[in-house]
Design an enzyme around this catalytic site. Structure first.
Site, short mmCIF file in Angstrom:
data_model
loop_
_atom_site.label_atom_id
_atom_site.label_comp_id
_atom_site.label_asym_id
_atom_site.label_seq_id
_atom_site.Cartn_x
_atom_site.Cartn_y
_atom_site.Cartn_z
N ASP A 1 14.63 39.51 26.20
CA ASP A 1 13.91 40.04 25.05
C ASP A 1 12.60 39.27 24.88
OD1 ASP A 1 13.34 41.55 22.84
OD2 ASP A 1 14.69 40.47 21.50
N GLN B 1 2.18 42.19 20.81
CA GLN B 1 2.73 41.13 19.97
C GLN B 1 2.80 39.79 20.71
OE1 GLN B 1 5.96 42.32 17.12
NE2 GLN B 1 6.01 44.18 18.37
#
Length: 733
Positions: A215, A246
């Site tokens: 992740d 991000q």
């Protein structure tokens, strides 16, 4: 609940992909965690053994949440859900002896690392006021992240600064090895070294981890990337999820190219875009997309949502940082009247220093708040003391722990005695603990000091005989044997009760660890606390406004968000002005802040802001110009008059609150600030005394009568800007 219940077509595509590389580009709030957890469940439903699955996240909290979600679908004994550092620590515990370390190695946190570097700088006679230890630690960490060892660093860098860093780096690594210790970067580096020098171990883990899920892949650094490539090289069943938009940790080594170039590393990779957002309103997403689309280096995607349009974003312009904080506090009070809970509200800022003024206004308004990422629980002095004793229970060669505990509580072992111990250990090429155990043969250490050292040595030897579990019992015995509570009570410090309460909370943490890990050990507990992050400290149940930096906010969500200090110089930060890449990262940081908001978003900025004792003009952030006018509401508070009032916590520091206006007289009135007679005047150069800061000299004088203020340079308190109406200054003849 079934694995494929309530998922979109795109999510189903990612969940059901079986073999081969997979890149999931997941926009903010697009259900990424759902995809990862259900993909793990789906793999197991297709016959993949939990033992053969590795799932990596970036915080312990996220790992725990993922573990709980997977449990909803199936039993998964043997599954590894972990952070990179925790995974590496687990691997090294079983095989680091192949690299010449003992398996009971200590893990040094950032505070331990900083103290070691300071000690080395002292040896090299480098002034810590001229050479910033934090900067040097950062330089060493950057080198480690790029897998550059001390010898290579010394031979490939140039310039006086880097020559000194090379010396410190070499000494630092030698000291770590002598202490049988690793820092956070070493956990990664030593795992890579283990894999490369012992192919049999790498092959074992390649066979074990046939399916790998990672992740937040955009936040991986080079060493994490290398570990991933090594593990996935045999079967290439690697699934990475993340969002290049991000990627905000470039300053600590994260490399956005890892996710941008994934398809180059794995040419046959399937790519799935998750663009539907379930978190935010249409207006919030529109603002975020409008800003991030200005970046050139990104994977094109467009977030969309079926949520309502929602309220417009509110941009509030304030006179200065105090006015900004007051307006935020006032708005929060108004929101609570609309049944918004304090825990639904978050205040984000670019730098930690911004929190001070915000705290003052929240306190004055009676608003409860909690700060994430301030002085973390496990970094408090009393907690570090007890943890250091616990580390010595396992690893007596941990000199950082030894130096911290040998005279805590006080045993009459001073710096001179410590220097003799260290010199003897160096001369005899042995550890500091060996010197402690052989104090009888060390010249110059006699009398009370020698007796105290013997007792300390016996104490640590007794600790090493303790069983490794349950951890709660070990901590209680350490506290009892060291008389640590008595030491805190007798310290005379006002916060002694709080310190005792903190140590008691550490016992609570150990109790929870014992319950959660039936086979847990002291070593495991120490790893848990060593690898904790800021985001792990966030309590879901706290009924308080949450304050944190934008970097800490990543991965979280709140119904109401205040993004503060949205000014050029803060966001984007002034240090990014010399680089287009850095400006793009600052824009991504702004994007992250905006996409944390679910329903309401306030962006605030100040016309003037104090910096290093000087009031500077500020320009609204260029990012605000990138938001379409039709989705924002602007409130300009810069033309309002402000009156000064004293803040009882700041002893006369300048603080401002808005005056109210009587429309009949069109003149400002204030019920909170009483009228005062003309205050005492001072001139530059005068010597004055303050009841808290002591003696100082007046450097500058501003205003007159009740608005008169002065800047004073105090001998002890530093430079302060004080209102004469409240500061209680007196002349010193």
């Amino acid at each position: 609940m079934t694995l494929l219940q309530d998922v979109t077509d795109r999510q189903r595509e990612a969940i059901t992909h079986l073999e081969g590389p997979l890149l999931v580009v997941a926009g903010a709030g697009s259900g990424k965690t759902r995809v990862i957890t259900r993909r793990i469940g789906y793999l197991m439903s297709q016959g993949v053994k939990p033992y053969n699955i590795l799932a990596i996240t970036f915080t312990n909290k996220a790992a725990a949440e993922m573990d709980e979600r997977v449990k909803q679908f199936s039993s998964h004994k043997g599954l590894w859900v972990s952070t990179f550092h925790k995974m590496c620590a687990r691997i090294l515990r079983s095989a680091i002896d192949r690299l010449g370390y003992s398996r009971d190695f200590s893990i040094y946190d950032t505070t331990d690392q900083m103290n070691r570097v300071k000690s080395i700088m002292s040896e090299l006679q480098l002034d810590t006021t001229q050479w910033k230890p934090r900067t040097i630690v950062s330089s060493i960490s950057n080198a480690k992240n790029k897998l550059i060892d001390p010898a290579t660093f010394a031979s490939t860098t140039s310039g006086y600064y880097y020559n000194q860093v090379a010396k410190i780096y070499k000494k630092y690594q030698t000291l770590l090895k002598a202490n049988n210790a690793l820092d956070f970067d070493d956990l990664l580096i030593k795992t890579i070294e283990l894999f490369k020098t012992h192919p049999d171990i790498l092959e074992m883990y390649q066979e074990k981890f046939r399916f790998i899920l990672i992740d937040e892949y955009q936040d991986t650094n080079y060493s994490q990337y290398t570990i991933t490539r090594l593990l996935a090289n045999r079967y290439k069943n690697i699934c990475v999820t993340g969002d290049p938009d991000q990627s905000i940790y470039g300053w600590r080594g994260a490399d956005i190219r890892n996710i941008m170039d994934f398809e180059k590393d794995y040419p046959d990779a399937r790519v799935v875009f998750l663009e539907q957002n379930y978190r935010s309103t249409k207006h919030i997403l529109h603002a975020a997309s409008s800003i991030i689309q200005q970046n050139k280096y990104r994977k094109q995607k467009l977030l969309w949502t079926e949520n309502v349009s929602g309220e417009k974003l509110t941009i509030i312009s304030c006179e200065n940082e105090h006015a900004e904080a007051d307006e935020i506090a006032k708005t929060i009070k108004e929101l609570t009247k609309e049944c918004v809970r304090y825990s639904d509200i978050a205040l984000f800022y670019r730098t930690n220093a911004q929190s001070r003024v915000l705290e003052i206004s929240l306190r004055n308004s009676g608003i409860p708040y909690t700060i994430i990422g301030g002085v973390e629980f496990y970094q408090r002095k009393e907690i570090k003391d007890v943890l250091s004793y616990l580390r010595l229970c396992i690893n007596p060669h941990d000199e950082v722990a030894l130096e911290r505990t040998i005279n805590t509580p006080a045993r009459g072992i001073g710096n001179t005695t410590m220097k003799k111990l260290e010199d003897w250990a160096t001369h005899h090429d042995t550890s500091l603990f060996d010197a402690v155990r052989q104090v009888d043969v060390i010249p110059g250490i006699t009398g009370k000091a020698a007796v105290s050292i013997k007792r300390y040595s016996e104490l640590i030897s007794d600790f090493r005989q303790f069983p490794r579990s349950p951890v709660e019992d070990i901590i209680k015995r350490v506290i009892e044997k060291t008389n640590y509570f008595a030491y805190l009570r007798e310290s005379g410090e006002a916060e002694a009760k709080d310190r005792i309460a903190n140590v008691e909370e550490l016992v609570n943490a150990a109790h929870e660890y014992d319950i959660n890990y039936s086979e847990g050990t002291l070593q495991g507990f120490l790893e848990e606390v060593a690898l904790v992050s800021d985001a792990d400290e966030l309590e879901d149940t706290a009924e308080a406004v949450t304050l944190m930096t934008l970097h800490t906010a990543k991965g979280l969500e709140f119904p109401v968000v205040f993004l503060t200090g949205v000014e050029d110089g803060l966001l984007p930060h002034s240090e990014s002005n010399d680089s287009d890449d850095k400006i793009e990262e600052e824009r991504r940081l702004c994007y992250v802040g905006i996409t944390r908001a679910m329903k309401k978003l306030f962006l605030t900025h100040a016309k003037r802001r104090m910096h290093y004792g000087q009031m500077n003009l500020c320009r609204p952030s260029r990012f605000l110009d990138e938001i379409p006018d039709e989705i924002i509401e602007k409130i300009d508070m810069t033309n309002r008059e402000y009156a000064y009032y004293p803040d009882e916590t700041s002893s006369g520091f300048v603080h401002k609150t808005p005056l109210t206006f009587d429309p009949e007289r069109a003149t400002p009135v204030s019920a909170s600030v009483p009228s005062r007679e003309a205050t005492q005047t001072f001139v530059c150069g005068e010597v004055v005394r303050h009841p808290l800061f002591g003696v100082g000299r007046v450097m500058e004088v501003y205003g007159s009568n009740e608005k008169a203020s002065v800047k004073v340079s105090f001998h002890v308190g530093g430079t302060k800007h004080l209102m004469l109406a409240y500061a209680k200054l007196e002349r010193v003849k």
